[in-house]
Design a protein around this motif. Structure first.
Motif, PDB file in Angstrom:
ATOM      1  N   ALA A  15       0.814  -1.214   0.000  1.00  0.00           N
ATOM      2  CA  ALA A  15       0.000   0.000   0.000  1.00  0.00           C
ATOM      3  C   ALA A  15       0.851   1.268   0.000  1.00  0.00           C
ATOM      4  O   ALA A  15       0.309   2.369   0.036  1.00  0.00           O
ATOM      5  N   GLU A  16       2.170   1.084  -0.033  1.00  0.00           N
ATOM      6  CA  GLU A  16       3.119   2.191  -0.126  1.00  0.00           C
ATOM      7  C   GLU A  16       2.973   3.185   1.026  1.00  0.00           C
ATOM      8  O   GLU A  16       2.900   4.404   0.834  1.00  0.00           O
ATOM      9  N   VAL A  17       2.931   2.652   2.243  1.00  0.00           N
ATOM     10  CA  VAL A  17       2.912   3.517   3.419  1.00  0.00           C
ATOM     11  C   VAL A  17       4.206   4.324   3.467  1.00  0.00           C
ATOM     12  O   VAL A  17       5.296   3.775   3.287  1.00  0.00           O
ATOM     13  N   ARG A  18       4.080   5.612   3.722  1.00  0.00           N
ATOM     14  CA  ARG A  18       5.227   6.520   3.739  1.00  0.00           C
ATOM     15  C   ARG A  18       5.231   7.328   5.037  1.00  0.00           C
ATOM     16  O   ARG A  18       4.183   7.506   5.669  1.00  0.00           O
ATOM     17  N   PRO A  19       6.400   7.861   5.424  1.00  0.00           N
ATOM     18  CA  PRO A  19       6.440   8.743   6.601  1.00  0.00           C
ATOM     19  C   PRO A  19       5.455   9.901   6.459  1.00  0.00           C
ATOM     20  O   PRO A  19       5.355  10.532   5.398  1.00  0.00           O
ATOM     21  N   GLY A  20       4.689  10.127   7.514  1.00  0.00           N
ATOM     22  CA  GLY A  20       3.733  11.221   7.524  1.00  0.00           C
ATOM     23  C   GLY A  20       2.391  10.912   6.903  1.00  0.00           C
ATOM     24  O   GLY A  20       1.506  11.770   6.882  1.00  0.00           O
ATOM     25  N   SER A  21       2.196   9.705   6.418  1.00  0.00           N
ATOM     26  CA  SER A  21       0.964   9.376   5.691  1.00  0.00           C
ATOM     27  C   SER A  21      -0.173   9.003   6.634  1.00  0.00           C
ATOM     28  O   SER A  21       0.024   8.758   7.823  1.00  0.00           O
ATOM     29  N   THR A  22      -1.370   8.964   6.048  1.00  0.00           N
ATOM     30  CA  THR A  22      -2.567   8.496   6.746  1.00  0.00           C
ATOM     31  C   THR A  22      -2.903   7.105   6.238  1.00  0.00           C
ATOM     32  O   THR A  22      -3.009   6.891   5.028  1.00  0.00           O
ATOM     33  N   VAL A  23      -3.077   6.176   7.160  1.00  0.00           N
ATOM     34  CA  VAL A  23      -3.280   4.770   6.823  1.00  0.00           C
ATOM     35  C   VAL A  23      -4.571   4.272   7.465  1.00  0.00           C
ATOM     36  O   VAL A  23      -4.858   4.583   8.626  1.00  0.00           O
ATOM     37  N   VAL A  24      -5.331   3.490   6.713  1.00  0.00           N
ATOM     38  CA  VAL A  24      -6.501   2.794   7.237  1.00  0.00           C
ATOM     39  C   VAL A  24      -6.213   1.304   7.213  1.00  0.00           C
ATOM     40  O   VAL A  24      -5.686   0.784   6.224  1.00  0.00           O
ATOM     41  N   VAL A  25      -6.545   0.610   8.303  1.00  0.00           N
ATOM     42  CA  VAL A  25      -6.390  -0.839   8.369  1.00  0.00           C
ATOM     43  C   VAL A  25      -7.774  -1.465   8.479  1.00  0.00           C
ATOM     44  O   VAL A  25      -8.497  -1.224   9.454  1.00  0.00           O
ATOM     45  N   VAL A  26      -8.159  -2.239   7.464  1.00  0.00           N
ATOM     46  CA  VAL A  26      -9.440  -2.934   7.440  1.00  0.00           C
ATOM     47  C   VAL A  26      -9.202  -4.358   7.929  1.00  0.00           C
ATOM     48  O   VAL A  26      -8.540  -5.152   7.262  1.00  0.00           O
ATOM     49  N   GLY A  27      -9.732  -4.673   9.095  1.00  0.00           N
ATOM     50  CA  GLY A  27      -9.526  -5.999   9.686  1.00  0.00           C
ATOM     51  C   GLY A  27      -8.793  -5.882  10.996  1.00  0.00           C
ATOM     52  O   GLY A  27      -7.720  -5.271  11.058  1.00  0.00           O
ATOM     53  N   ASP A  28      -9.359  -6.483  12.060  1.00  0.00           N
ATOM     54  CA  ASP A  28      -8.744  -6.386  13.378  1.00  0.00           C
ATOM     55  C   ASP A  28      -8.275  -7.742  13.890  1.00  0.00           C
ATOM     56  O   ASP A  28      -8.097  -7.938  15.091  1.00  0.00           O
ATOM     57  N   GLY A  29      -8.044  -8.689  12.953  1.00  0.00           N
ATOM     58  CA  GLY A  29      -7.414  -9.945  13.328  1.00  0.00           C
ATOM     59  C   GLY A  29      -5.919  -9.760  13.483  1.00  0.00           C
ATOM     60  O   GLY A  29      -5.394  -8.628  13.464  1.00  0.00           O
ATOM     61  N   ALA A  30      -5.208 -10.861  13.621  1.00  0.00           N
ATOM     62  CA  ALA A  30      -3.770 -10.778  13.863  1.00  0.00           C
ATOM     63  C   ALA A  30      -3.031 -10.067  12.736  1.00  0.00           C
ATOM     64  O   ALA A  30      -2.118  -9.270  12.974  1.00  0.00           O
ATOM     65  N   VAL A  31      -3.420 -10.316  11.483  1.00  0.00           N
ATOM     66  CA  VAL A  31      -2.746  -9.662  10.358  1.00  0.00           C
ATOM     67  C   VAL A  31      -3.011  -8.165  10.381  1.00  0.00           C
ATOM     68  O   VAL A  31      -2.098  -7.345  10.202  1.00  0.00           O
TER      69      VAL A  31
END
Length: 338
Positions: free
Chosen positions: A158-174
């Motif tokens: 997903a190309e996470v970068r310093p200073g970025s906003t990230v959404v995580v879909v899924g609250d399992g271990a992954v």
């Protein structure tokens, strides 16, 4: 040896099995230190994947090398090793390009909920630690063999970068490990989508700055509210359902990226919608071997502790209870001790 065998939906048994043997000169046999149940194991458990003939289960492992084939020189008996759920020779073109989970000689591990395991392509798959780590580090290293490596791949794709906003879909271990990865990659804002208090708390401990409890289009609307109507730079899809994929794609801003690592079930992507969204999409089985040396170092140094995703520990002979607990959401992830 003893290990888990699935016979039908909801029917996992702990049975006596044939001892693993060196079948090819590139094999190794390890004695399992700890293993676990994976969220993806629940698909057949729930009857959502065909089972066919009864067969062993499990693809996450760390342990001690007991025997190696004649062509294995990277590890030796007595060493503590971490491997990937997808084996690789680490020499083919796909491996050199960083996609060891698409190695030309790949085999997917499927017998690891057992006290001994044969590891194909051991020379390219296994990474030994310099010393035998303390048992308190084994859960974190076990997480690296799949869920931490997969969460890292989701953030990388997903190309996470310093200073970025990230959404995580899924609250399992992954998904929770994806929060760790996003934090380590420098994300400034990490929005975890979760409806479960214990998982929300762990997500915050791992670095989540916001929690969204809504799902589907309501969840997308909440993400838009939190991002001035634009969407997130990076979205990690860590479930594999159609709803999760749509939620992820609709939560990304134009020019943003979705890393999808949930094994897809009945997922279909509308090509025209994707075309006009300007959202990038990349995923697949995580190339865990690419990340193993770095992630092992992060665990051993105490920089990350993905082992916290294990909130239930059982003896291996109670593996069926591990499946039940995870299926009923009484546990995030079940650790199994031989």
């Amino acid at each position: 040896m003893r290990g888990a065998v699935i016979h039908a939906a909801g029917d996992v048994r702990f049975e006596v099995l044939d001892d693993p043997k060196i079948l090819h000169p590139t094999d190794a046999v390890i004695r399992t230190a700890v293993t676990c149940v994976c969220g993806s194991d629940l698909w057949p458990w729930r009857g959502l994947e065909p089972i066919g003939e009864a067969h062993p289960m499990g693809h996450e492992y760390v342990g001690f090398v007991e025997e190696v084939g004649s062509e294995v020189t990277s590890v030796k008996p007595g060493q503590f090793v971490v491997g990937s759920f997808a084996t690789s020779d680490n020499t083919c073109a796909n491996c050199h390009n960083g996609y060891q989970s698409n190695c030309l000689h790949r085999e997917f591990m499927s017998t690891c909920q057992a006290d001994h395991v044969r590891i194909p392509n051991a020379h390219g798959t296994l990474v030994a630690t310099d010393e035998v780590p303390g048992a308190e580090l084994w859960p974190g290293l076990l997480a690296v063999s799949d869920v931490m490596g997969t969460g890292w791949w989701a953030a990388d794709a997903a190309e996470v970068r310093p200073g970025s906003t990230v959404v995580v879909v899924g609250d399992g271990a992954v998904g929770l490990c994806g929060v760790i990865a996003a934090k380590e990659m420098g994300a400034e804002r990490i929005i975890a989508m979760s409806r479960h208090a214990s998982r929300q708390n762990l997500a915050r401990r791992f670095g989540a700055t916001d929690i969204v409890t809504e799902r589907g289009e309501d969840g997308v609307a909440r993400i838009k509210d939190l991002t001035d109507g634009i969407g997130a730079d990076s979205v990690l899809e860590c479930v594999g359902t159609a709803q999760a994929m749509q939620q992820a794609l609709h939560s990304a801003r134009p020019g943003g990226n979705v890393g999808f690592v949930g094994v897809p079930h009945e997922v279909a992507v509308d090509g025209q919608e994707l075309f006009f969204s300007h959202v990038g999409l990349r995923g697949g089985p995580a190339p865990v071997r690419r990340y193993l040396p770095d992630l092992i170092d992060r665990v051993l140094s105490g920089r990350i502790d993905p082992g916290k995703v294990f909130d239930l520990t059982l003896p291996l002979d109670q593996v069926a209870e591990g499946y039940r607990a995870m299926d009923e959401r009484r546990a995030i992830k079940a650790l199994l001790t031989p």
